[in-house]
Design a protein around this motif. Structure first.
Motif, PDB file in Angstrom:
ATOM      1  N   ASP A 205       0.852  -1.186   0.000  1.00 28.42           N
ATOM      2  CA  ASP A 205       0.000   0.000   0.000  1.00 28.42           C
ATOM      3  C   ASP A 205       0.894   1.245   0.000  1.00 28.42           C
ATOM      4  OD1 ASP A 205      -2.283   1.812   0.724  1.00 28.42           O
ATOM      5  OD2 ASP A 205      -1.194   1.894   2.623  1.00 28.42           O
ATOM      6  N   PHE A 206       0.692   2.096  -0.997  1.00 30.68           N
ATOM      7  CA  PHE A 206       1.532   3.285  -1.121  1.00 30.68           C
ATOM      8  C   PHE A 206       0.688   4.550  -1.082  1.00 30.68           C
ATOM      9  CE2 PHE A 206       4.493   0.462  -3.776  1.00 30.68           C
ATOM     10  CZ  PHE A 206       5.259   0.143  -2.668  1.00 30.68           C
ATOM     11  N   SER A 207       1.034   5.420  -0.155  1.00 30.33           N
ATOM     12  CA  SER A 207       0.496   6.775  -0.107  1.00 30.33           C
ATOM     13  C   SER A 207       1.595   7.680  -0.665  1.00 30.33           C
ATOM     14  CB  SER A 207       0.144   7.153   1.334  1.00 30.33           C
ATOM     15  OG  SER A 207      -0.375   8.454   1.390  1.00 30.33           O
ATOM     16  N   ILE A 208       1.257   8.497  -1.673  1.00 31.29           N
ATOM     17  CA  ILE A 208       2.277   9.219  -2.433  1.00 31.29           C
ATOM     18  C   ILE A 208       2.147  10.724  -2.228  1.00 31.29           C
ATOM     19  CG2 ILE A 208       3.292   9.579  -4.715  1.00 31.29           C
ATOM     20  CD1 ILE A 208       3.436   6.693  -3.694  1.00 31.29           C
ATOM     21  N   GLY A 209       3.290  11.352  -2.001  1.00 32.03           N
ATOM     22  CA  GLY A 209       3.366  12.802  -1.929  1.00 32.03           C
ATOM     23  C   GLY A 209       4.246  13.353  -3.034  1.00 32.03           C
ATOM     24  N   TYR A 210       4.005  14.608  -3.395  1.00 33.31           N
ATOM     25  CA  TYR A 210       4.782  15.266  -4.444  1.00 33.31           C
ATOM     26  C   TYR A 210       5.419  16.529  -3.887  1.00 33.31           C
ATOM     27  CZ  TYR A 210       5.928  17.740  -8.773  1.00 33.31           C
ATOM     28  OH  TYR A 210       6.582  18.417  -9.771  1.00 33.31           O
ATOM     29  N   LYS A 211       6.714  16.680  -4.146  1.00 30.43           N
ATOM     30  CA  LYS A 211       7.419  17.898  -3.770  1.00 30.43           C
ATOM     31  C   LYS A 211       8.470  18.186  -4.831  1.00 30.43           C
ATOM     32  CE  LYS A 211      10.229  20.076  -0.157  1.00 30.43           C
ATOM     33  NZ  LYS A 211      10.893  19.905   1.163  1.00 30.43           N
ATOM     34  N   ASN A 212       8.417  19.368  -5.411  1.00 25.92           N
ATOM     35  CA  ASN A 212       9.359  19.733  -6.456  1.00 25.92           C
ATOM     36  C   ASN A 212      10.750  19.908  -5.836  1.00 25.92           C
ATOM     37  OD1 ASN A 212      10.855  20.849  -8.550  1.00 25.92           O
ATOM     38  ND2 ASN A 212       9.107  21.985  -9.353  1.00 25.92           N
ATOM     39  N   MET A 213      11.672  19.035  -6.205  1.00 25.99           N
ATOM     40  CA  MET A 213      13.013  19.039  -5.632  1.00 25.99           C
ATOM     41  C   MET A 213      13.998  19.852  -6.471  1.00 25.99           C
ATOM     42  SD  MET A 213      12.304  17.302  -2.999  1.00 25.99           S
ATOM     43  CE  MET A 213      13.911  17.118  -2.278  1.00 25.99           C
ATOM     44  N   ASN A 214      13.473  20.467  -7.543  1.00 25.59           N
ATOM     45  CA  ASN A 214      14.307  21.313  -8.406  1.00 25.59           C
ATOM     46  C   ASN A 214      15.516  20.564  -8.965  1.00 25.59           C
ATOM     47  OD1 ASN A 214      12.736  23.742  -8.052  1.00 25.59           O
ATOM     48  ND2 ASN A 214      13.614  23.884  -5.985  1.00 25.59           N
ATOM     49  N   THR A 215      15.275  19.334  -9.390  1.00 23.87           N
ATOM     50  CA  THR A 215      16.306  18.539 -10.051  1.00 23.87           C
ATOM     51  C   THR A 215      15.885  18.306 -11.496  1.00 23.87           C
ATOM     52  OG1 THR A 215      15.310  16.405  -9.488  1.00 23.87           O
ATOM     53  CG2 THR A 215      16.812  17.376  -7.874  1.00 23.87           C
ATOM     54  N   ASN A 221      10.789  13.866  -7.531  1.00 29.70           N
ATOM     55  CA  ASN A 221       9.749  14.671  -6.888  1.00 29.70           C
ATOM     56  C   ASN A 221       8.701  13.824  -6.167  1.00 29.70           C
ATOM     57  OD1 ASN A 221      10.959  16.986  -7.984  1.00 29.70           O
ATOM     58  ND2 ASN A 221       9.749  16.818  -9.874  1.00 29.70           N
ATOM     59  N   PHE A 222       8.727  12.500  -6.347  1.00 32.09           N
ATOM     60  CA  PHE A 222       7.696  11.636  -5.764  1.00 32.09           C
ATOM     61  C   PHE A 222       8.241  10.916  -4.532  1.00 32.09           C
ATOM     62  CE2 PHE A 222       6.409  12.151 -10.177  1.00 32.09           C
ATOM     63  CZ  PHE A 222       5.103  12.576 -10.000  1.00 32.09           C
ATOM     64  N   TRP A 223       7.458  10.947  -3.476  1.00 31.84           N
ATOM     65  CA  TRP A 223       7.866  10.430  -2.176  1.00 31.84           C
ATOM     66  C   TRP A 223       6.779   9.538  -1.587  1.00 31.84           C
ATOM     67  CZ3 TRP A 223      12.287  12.238   0.772  1.00 31.84           C
ATOM     68  CH2 TRP A 223      13.090  13.132   0.057  1.00 31.84           C
ATOM     69  N   ILE A 224       7.206   8.599  -0.769  1.00 32.95           N
ATOM     70  CA  ILE A 224       6.272   7.892   0.113  1.00 32.95           C
ATOM     71  C   ILE A 224       5.841   8.873   1.201  1.00 32.95           C
ATOM     72  CG2 ILE A 224       6.063   6.077   1.864  1.00 32.95           C
ATOM     73  CD1 ILE A 224       6.016   4.989  -0.973  1.00 32.95           C
ATOM     74  N   LEU A 230       6.165  13.653   4.198  1.00 30.41           N
ATOM     75  CA  LEU A 230       7.022  12.906   3.287  1.00 30.41           C
ATOM     76  C   LEU A 230       8.007  12.062   4.087  1.00 30.41           C
ATOM     77  CD1 LEU A 230       7.788  15.739   0.715  1.00 30.41           C
ATOM     78  CD2 LEU A 230       5.933  14.064   0.647  1.00 30.41           C
ATOM     79  N   ILE A 231       8.203  10.793   3.647  1.00 22.87           N
ATOM     80  CA  ILE A 231       9.046   9.861   4.392  1.00 22.87           C
ATOM     81  C   ILE A 231      10.322   9.507   3.636  1.00 22.87           C
ATOM     82  CG2 ILE A 231       9.149   7.627   5.562  1.00 22.87           C
ATOM     83  CD1 ILE A 231       7.160   9.497   6.805  1.00 22.87           C
ATOM     84  N   THR A 232      10.186   8.976   2.418  1.00 19.41           N
ATOM     85  CA  THR A 232      11.343   8.473   1.687  1.00 19.41           C
ATOM     86  C   THR A 232      11.060   8.528   0.192  1.00 19.41           C
ATOM     87  OG1 THR A 232      12.941   6.639   1.617  1.00 19.41           O
ATOM     88  CG2 THR A 232      10.617   6.052   1.651  1.00 19.41           C
ATOM     89  N   PRO A 233      12.072   8.675  -0.660  1.00 19.79           N
ATOM     90  CA  PRO A 233      11.838   8.717  -2.107  1.00 19.79           C
ATOM     91  C   PRO A 233      11.192   7.449  -2.638  1.00 19.79           C
ATOM     92  CG  PRO A 233      14.032   9.548  -1.583  1.00 19.79           C
ATOM     93  CD  PRO A 233      13.479   8.952  -0.315  1.00 19.79           C
ATOM     94  N   LEU A 234      10.361   7.609  -3.672  1.00 21.68           N
ATOM     95  CA  LEU A 234       9.588   6.493  -4.216  1.00 21.68           C
ATOM     96  C   LEU A 234      10.377   5.630  -5.178  1.00 21.68           C
ATOM     97  CD1 LEU A 234       6.886   4.987  -4.770  1.00 21.68           C
ATOM     98  CD2 LEU A 234       6.404   6.749  -6.500  1.00 21.68           C
ATOM     99  N   VAL A 235      11.204   6.217  -6.020  1.00 24.47           N
ATOM    100  CA  VAL A 235      11.747   5.476  -7.157  1.00 24.47           C
ATOM    101  C   VAL A 235      12.582   4.276  -6.722  1.00 24.47           C
ATOM    102  CG1 VAL A 235      13.814   6.947  -7.393  1.00 24.47           C
ATOM    103  CG2 VAL A 235      12.891   5.728  -9.387  1.00 24.47           C
ATOM    104  N   ALA A 236      13.343   4.387  -5.641  1.00 21.85           N
ATOM    105  CA  ALA A 236      14.154   3.249  -5.185  1.00 21.85           C
ATOM    106  C   ALA A 236      13.269   2.088  -4.750  1.00 21.85           C
ATOM    107  CB  ALA A 236      15.066   3.675  -4.035  1.00 21.85           C
ATOM    108  N   GLU A 268      -1.840  16.962 -13.976  1.00 22.21           N
ATOM    109  CA  GLU A 268      -0.548  16.763 -14.637  1.00 22.21           C
ATOM    110  C   GLU A 268       0.446  16.033 -13.738  1.00 22.21           C
ATOM    111  OE1 GLU A 268      -0.036  20.592 -12.351  1.00 22.21           O
ATOM    112  OE2 GLU A 268      -1.644  19.563 -13.453  1.00 22.21           O
ATOM    113  N   ILE A 269       0.275  16.159 -12.395  1.00 21.58           N
ATOM    114  CA  ILE A 269       1.162  15.432 -11.480  1.00 21.58           C
ATOM    115  C   ILE A 269       0.782  13.959 -11.443  1.00 21.58           C
ATOM    116  CG2 ILE A 269       1.921  15.241  -9.085  1.00 21.58           C
ATOM    117  CD1 ILE A 269       1.689  18.218  -8.820  1.00 21.58           C
TER     118      ILE A 269
END
Length: 453
Positions: A205-215, A221-224, A230-236, A268-269
């Motif tokens: 179960d994933f709850s997702i947050g978005y924060k523009n990290m300017n990268t 930009n997507f986080w658990i 926000l807890i930890t980055p999603l992509v890993a 769009e997000i």
């Protein structure tokens, strides 16, 4: 009639097996919710539920006690209750998986298949005097779905899938969090995603947050998220899931269930997240028939295997613009039921309503998710702010025990915070073995074995 006679032998064997398990007293190990780090967490021994005759004593071992006359590291005497749990002074220690199941293990050699799981060096045995009654261990179950004969023929909506809630909100294996807020109230699992899957969890179960990290990379930009933080980055995490299903051949259901930070009124997000999922998981995602508005829960594991796929991705398709909302790699969300704002008594009543499958039950013939958690707000209403571990320590053993009655046979997805203080994976394997047997022989016999006792 000849076929009926042939089938009676395995049927009687199953009846005797379940009868033996009922008449005996199961004893097993779980991971307690103590310790500031995973290595320092103590093991706990469990017995029951509802033992007809508790053992005289229980021994905890660092080696298999059936292979030699080892002395126990801990001996527990004077067991009187028919159901019980006791935290031991034995620590889990550094977690290393055998057989090529560590994340960093080389993929040049295939990982070992374990038809009945693989024990870690923590064993528990029960005795009557010097007579050995039962032996179990803390074990990994990386291949359990592919090892159950005929389970690939059971529709997903009929399989008992052990799951985790807030799956990506986990604590590190050795580092102590500097934030009490994160450690005590936002973290929801002791094990990372890779370890959860190796232990046998099959719903995330994933709850997702978005924060523009300017990268330059949008995936950054997507986080658990959990409890709106926000807890930890999603992509890993997505890459861990992808690596596990490639190595194991197992099926995993990924549920993108909520989007509490940064998504509101930003289609769009949602689209950007969808593109990330397609990029990282698309080659392993089950492809449904969109033209027929196919319900993924009606398909079975065998259908995924025929496609060479291993992931079912649940996503609120209504949040995506056309044509992404008709993508064949995502499935509409399944029905969700939660105990977030219930006390223990209310949770029992709610489970009775859901799992009974009676006409007044809101559970229908479709995929459904039961999330057994208590929210932070619920404990505030009780005038006591409990940590996430304290809430799970109270609720999980109760839910685990209730599922070991006839309700477990009606379960689909059951998701918990801190699943590791239960043996929900072992029980799901037992229930699914029964379901697969019934499915394979439904044309010959129609008996619910659990109801015979």
């Amino acid at each position: 009639m000849i076929k009926m006679k042939i089938l009676m032998l395995p049927l009687l064997q199953s009846i005797l097996l379940f009868g033996f398990l009922e008449a005996n007293c199961p004893v097993y190990l779980t991971v307690s919710l103590t310790g500031k780090t995973l290595q320092d967490t103590f093991l706990e021994v469990n017995w029951g539920p509802n033992c007809y005759g508790p053992p005289e004593w229980i021994g905890i071992y660092g080696q298999d006690p059936t292979t030699s006359n080892f002395q126990p590291e801990l001996r527990i005497d004077g067991i009187e209750n028919s159901t019980g749990k006791m935290i031991t002074p034995i620590k889990l220690g550094k977690l290393r998986f055998p057989g090529g199941w560590n994340r960093q293990d080389s993929e040049e050699q295939p990982a070992t298949r374990y038809p009945k799981g693989k024990c870690l060096p923590h064993f528990v045995a029960s005795y009557k005097g010097t007579e050995l009654l039962t032996v179990d261990c803390l074990k990994i179950q990386p291949n359990w779905m592919t090892q159950i004969k005929y389970l690939n023929k059971v529709p997903l909506k009929k399989i008992f899938l052990p799951g985790t809630h807030a799956s990506g909100a986990f604590t590190g294996s050795s580092k102590k969090s500097s934030s009490i807020l994160v450690r005590d109230y936002l973290v929801a699992q002791q094990f990372d995603i890779w370890s959860q899957l190796v232990f046998g969890i099959r719903y995330l179960d994933f709850s997702i947050g978005y924060k523009n990290m300017n990268t330059e990379t949008d995936s950054d930009n997507f986080w658990i998220a959990n409890e709106n933080m926000l807890i930890t980055p999603l992509v890993a995490i997505l890459r861990d899931v992808h690596q596990f299903v490639k190595r194991s051949g197992e099926m995993v259901v990924l549920d993108f269930s909520s989007f509490p930070i940064g998504f509101y009124k930003h289609p769009e997000i949602y689209s950007s997240l969808f593109r990330l999922l397609r990029q990282e998981l698309g080659d392993e995602a089950f492809q449904r028939n969109v033209a027929k508005d196919e319900h993924c829960a009606d398909r079975n594991f065998g259908d995924l295997q025929q496609q060479g796929k291993h992931l079912v991705i649940l996503f609120p398709t209504q949040e995506l613009p056309y044509p992404e909302n008709e993508s064949n790699i995502i499935c509409p969300s399944w029905r969700r039921f939660s105990t977030s704002f219930m006390n223990i008594s209310q949770t029992l009543d709610y489970m009775r309503l859901l799992f009974s499958r009676k006409p007044d039950s809101p559970v229908r013939d479709d995929g459904w998710i039961f999330t057994a958690v208590r929210s932070m707000e619920q404990t505030l209403n009780a005038h006591k702010l409990e940590t996430a571990k304290e809430r799970a320590a109270v609720l999980n053993p109760k839910v685990n025990q209730w599922l070991k009655g006839p309700w477990g046979n009606n379960a689909n997805v059951v998701a918990l915070d801190y699943f590791s203080n239960t043996n929900i994976v072992d029980w799901a394997i037992s229930v699914n073995t029964h379901k697969a047997f019934i499915m394979a022989n439904k044309d010959f016999i129609n008996l619910e074995l659990f109801h015979l006792f």
